[in-house]
Design a protein around this motif. Structure first.
Motif, short mmCIF file in Angstrom:
data_model
loop_
_atom_site.label_atom_id
_atom_site.label_comp_id
_atom_site.label_asym_id
_atom_site.label_seq_id
_atom_site.Cartn_x
_atom_site.Cartn_y
_atom_site.Cartn_z
N ILE A 1 4.03 -2.30 -9.51
CA ILE A 1 3.90 -3.23 -8.38
C ILE A 1 5.26 -3.85 -8.07
O ILE A 1 5.67 -3.96 -6.91
CB ILE A 1 2.86 -4.33 -8.69
N ASP A 2 5.98 -4.22 -9.11
CA ASP A 2 7.30 -4.82 -8.92
C ASP A 2 8.23 -3.87 -8.17
O ASP A 2 8.95 -4.26 -7.25
CB ASP A 2 7.89 -5.19 -10.30
N GLU A 3 8.19 -2.58 -8.54
CA GLU A 3 9.06 -1.60 -7.88
C GLU A 3 8.71 -1.45 -6.41
O GLU A 3 9.57 -1.20 -5.58
CB GLU A 3 8.94 -0.24 -8.57
N TRP A 4 7.41 -1.57 -6.11
CA TRP A 4 6.99 -1.27 -4.74
C TRP A 4 6.84 -2.49 -3.84
O TRP A 4 6.82 -2.36 -2.62
CB TRP A 4 5.70 -0.45 -4.75
N ALA A 5 6.70 -3.65 -4.43
CA ALA A 5 6.46 -4.84 -3.60
C ALA A 5 7.73 -5.20 -2.83
O ALA A 5 8.79 -5.33 -3.43
CB ALA A 5 6.02 -6.01 -4.46
N PRO A 6 7.62 -5.35 -1.53
CA PRO A 6 8.79 -5.74 -0.76
C PRO A 6 9.15 -7.20 -1.03
O PRO A 6 8.26 -8.01 -1.26
CB PRO A 6 8.35 -5.54 0.68
N GLU A 7 10.44 -7.51 -1.04
CA GLU A 7 10.87 -8.90 -1.22
C GLU A 7 10.50 -9.69 0.03
O GLU A 7 10.75 -9.22 1.14
CB GLU A 7 12.39 -8.98 -1.40
N GLY A 8 9.88 -10.83 -0.19
CA GLY A 8 9.81 -11.80 0.90
C GLY A 8 8.79 -11.57 2.00
O GLY A 8 8.57 -12.46 2.78
N HIS A 9 8.16 -10.39 2.10
CA HIS A 9 7.07 -10.37 3.08
C HIS A 9 5.77 -9.89 2.47
O HIS A 9 5.74 -9.06 1.58
CB HIS A 9 7.46 -9.67 4.39
N ALA A 10 4.70 -10.46 2.97
CA ALA A 10 3.41 -10.35 2.30
C ALA A 10 2.87 -8.92 2.33
O ALA A 10 3.05 -8.20 3.30
CB ALA A 10 2.41 -11.29 2.95
N ASP A 11 2.23 -8.52 1.25
CA ASP A 11 1.54 -7.24 1.19
C ASP A 11 0.21 -7.53 0.49
O ASP A 11 0.08 -7.37 -0.72
CB ASP A 11 2.37 -6.22 0.42
N GLU A 12 -0.75 -8.00 1.27
CA GLU A 12 -1.99 -8.47 0.65
C GLU A 12 -2.78 -7.34 0.02
O GLU A 12 -3.47 -7.54 -0.98
CB GLU A 12 -2.85 -9.23 1.66
N ARG A 13 -2.67 -6.14 0.58
CA ARG A 13 -3.44 -5.02 -0.01
C ARG A 13 -2.93 -4.69 -1.41
O ARG A 13 -3.70 -4.39 -2.31
CB ARG A 13 -3.37 -3.80 0.91
N LEU A 14 -1.61 -4.75 -1.57
CA LEU A 14 -1.03 -4.51 -2.89
C LEU A 14 -1.45 -5.62 -3.86
O LEU A 14 -1.80 -5.36 -5.01
CB LEU A 14 0.51 -4.45 -2.77
N TYR A 15 -1.42 -6.85 -3.37
CA TYR A 15 -1.89 -7.98 -4.19
C TYR A 15 -3.35 -7.74 -4.63
O TYR A 15 -3.69 -7.89 -5.80
CB TYR A 15 -1.78 -9.30 -3.41
N ARG A 16 -4.19 -7.35 -3.70
CA ARG A 16 -5.61 -7.17 -4.02
C ARG A 16 -5.84 -6.02 -5.00
O ARG A 16 -6.68 -6.11 -5.88
CB ARG A 16 -6.43 -6.93 -2.74
N LEU A 17 -5.04 -4.95 -4.84
CA LEU A 17 -5.14 -3.84 -5.79
C LEU A 17 -4.81 -4.34 -7.21
O LEU A 17 -5.55 -4.08 -8.16
CB LEU A 17 -4.18 -2.71 -5.39
N GLY A 18 -3.71 -5.07 -7.34
CA GLY A 18 -3.30 -5.58 -8.65
C GLY A 18 -4.34 -6.52 -9.23
O GLY A 18 -4.73 -6.40 -10.40
N ALA A 19 -4.85 -7.43 -8.41
CA ALA A 19 -5.83 -8.42 -8.90
C ALA A 19 -7.12 -7.72 -9.34
O ALA A 19 -7.70 -8.07 -10.38
CB ALA A 19 -6.12 -9.44 -7.80
N SER A 20 -7.55 -6.69 -8.59
CA SER A 20 -8.80 -6.02 -8.95
C SER A 20 -8.63 -5.21 -10.23
O SER A 20 -9.56 -5.06 -11.03
CB SER A 20 -9.31 -5.14 -7.80
N VAL A 21 -7.41 -4.69 -10.44
CA VAL A 21 -7.15 -3.93 -11.66
C VAL A 21 -7.12 -4.85 -12.89
O VAL A 21 -7.60 -4.48 -13.96
CB VAL A 21 -5.84 -3.10 -11.48
N ILE A 22 -6.59 -6.06 -12.73
CA ILE A 22 -6.62 -7.02 -13.85
C ILE A 22 -8.08 -7.34 -14.22
O ILE A 22 -8.44 -7.35 -15.39
CB ILE A 22 -5.93 -8.35 -13.48
N ASP A 23 -8.90 -7.58 -13.21
CA ASP A 23 -10.31 -7.87 -13.48
C ASP A 23 -10.96 -6.70 -14.22
O ASP A 23 -11.76 -6.91 -15.13
CB ASP A 23 -11.08 -8.13 -12.18
N ALA A 24 -10.60 -5.47 -13.79
CA ALA A 24 -11.20 -4.29 -14.43
C ALA A 24 -10.74 -4.15 -15.88
O ALA A 24 -11.53 -3.81 -16.76
CB ALA A 24 -10.86 -3.02 -13.63
N ILE A 25 -9.46 -4.44 -16.13
CA ILE A 25 -8.96 -4.41 -17.52
C ILE A 25 -9.75 -5.42 -18.34
O ILE A 25 -10.25 -5.11 -19.43
CB ILE A 25 -7.45 -4.75 -17.59
#
Ligand SMILES: [Zn+2]
Length: 250
Positions: free
Chosen positions: A105-129
């Motif tokens: 996620i760090d490699e792909w997340a753009p600096e400074g502008h929102a990417d809510e879909r990426l955020y949601r993917l990460g958050a849902s994966v944490i819940d699944a873990i």
């Protein structure tokens, strides 16, 4: 100084000065940020247990004019792999995967502008873990969706060379970033069996918490792991540190 409170994913930290940490985090609404957590390395810090890779949290921070680094006021934990290990719902091996997901996620997340879909993917994966999802299935799902969200996952509907169906499986030819059918593929390359393709098609419509219904045996998982590693490597032009560590652990 404007103060913000955002849902965020903690991606990584590094040391700063005597007792502080710099924290890289992806906010839901304002993109990726870097901030100073004062005193985070002290034994009794208010940040203890909240700054592990891939923690989902509420982060309050100040932005300072003309400074790239924000100042982190507090982090309130929602969910993390570490918390799940502490509760006993996960074994420690989940931490290596959490680090791998966070690095991607760090490699792909753009600096400074929102990417809510990426955020949601990460958050849902944490819940699944935290809920105990099987890690290799979750990892292949995460890689697939990450590449998809960036618009770089190869198409799965038909072979781009002949237009035929992938009825005998697919091949990622050497040095290429698209799948070909077995009839068109040159020698070598990375094969993905029909079972692997079936998993991807199911993953396209599944969420991490329904993954337990989607079958993925060890063989097809291994094929997808290699294909995904090649795709990620080609797009990032480097190998991830955490991916190497996971491989060595195995
Ligand atoms: Zn073909």
């Amino acid at each position: 100084m404007p103060v913000y409170t955002s849902d965020a994913l903690i991606l990584r930290t590094y040391k700063l000065a005597e007792a502080d940490r710099i924290v890289v985090f992806l906010t839901r609404d304002r993109g990726k940020k870097r901030g100073v957590a004062k005193g985070a390395r002290r034994a009794r810090s208010r940040f203890t247990g909240t700054l592990e890779a891939l923690t989902c949290a509420s982060v309050a921070y100040y932005e300072r004019e003309h400074r790239d680094l924000v100042r982190i006021n507090y982090v309130e934990l929602h969910q993390s792999a570490l918390a799940a290990v502490a509760r006993g719902t996960r074994d420690a091996a989940a931490l290596g995967h959490a680090e791998y997901f966070a690095e991607l996620i760090d490699e792909w997340a753009p600096e400074g502008h929102a990417d809510e879909r990426l955020y949601r993917l990460g958050a849902s994966v944490i819940d699944a873990i935290a809920a105990g999802a099987e890690t290799s299935r979750l990892a292949r799902y995460f890689e697939f969706w990450l590449l998809r969200l960036q618009g770089v996952y190869p198409q799965l509907t038909a072979c781009p060379e002949c237009g035929g169906a992938f009825d005998g499986g697919a091949v990622l030819p050497p040095r290429e970033q698209h799948y070909l059918c077995r009839r068109c593929a040159p020698a070598g390359g990375t094969g993905v069996s029909i079972a692997g393709l079936r998993f991807l098609r199911s993953a396209a419509a599944a969420s991490p918490d329904t993954l337990s219904d989607v079958q993925l045996d060890e063989g097809p998982s291994r094929e997808l792991e290699i294909a995904h590693r090649r795709l990620i490597h080609a797009h990032l032009e480097k190998e991830l540190k955490s991916a190497r560590v996971l491989r060595q652990l195995r």
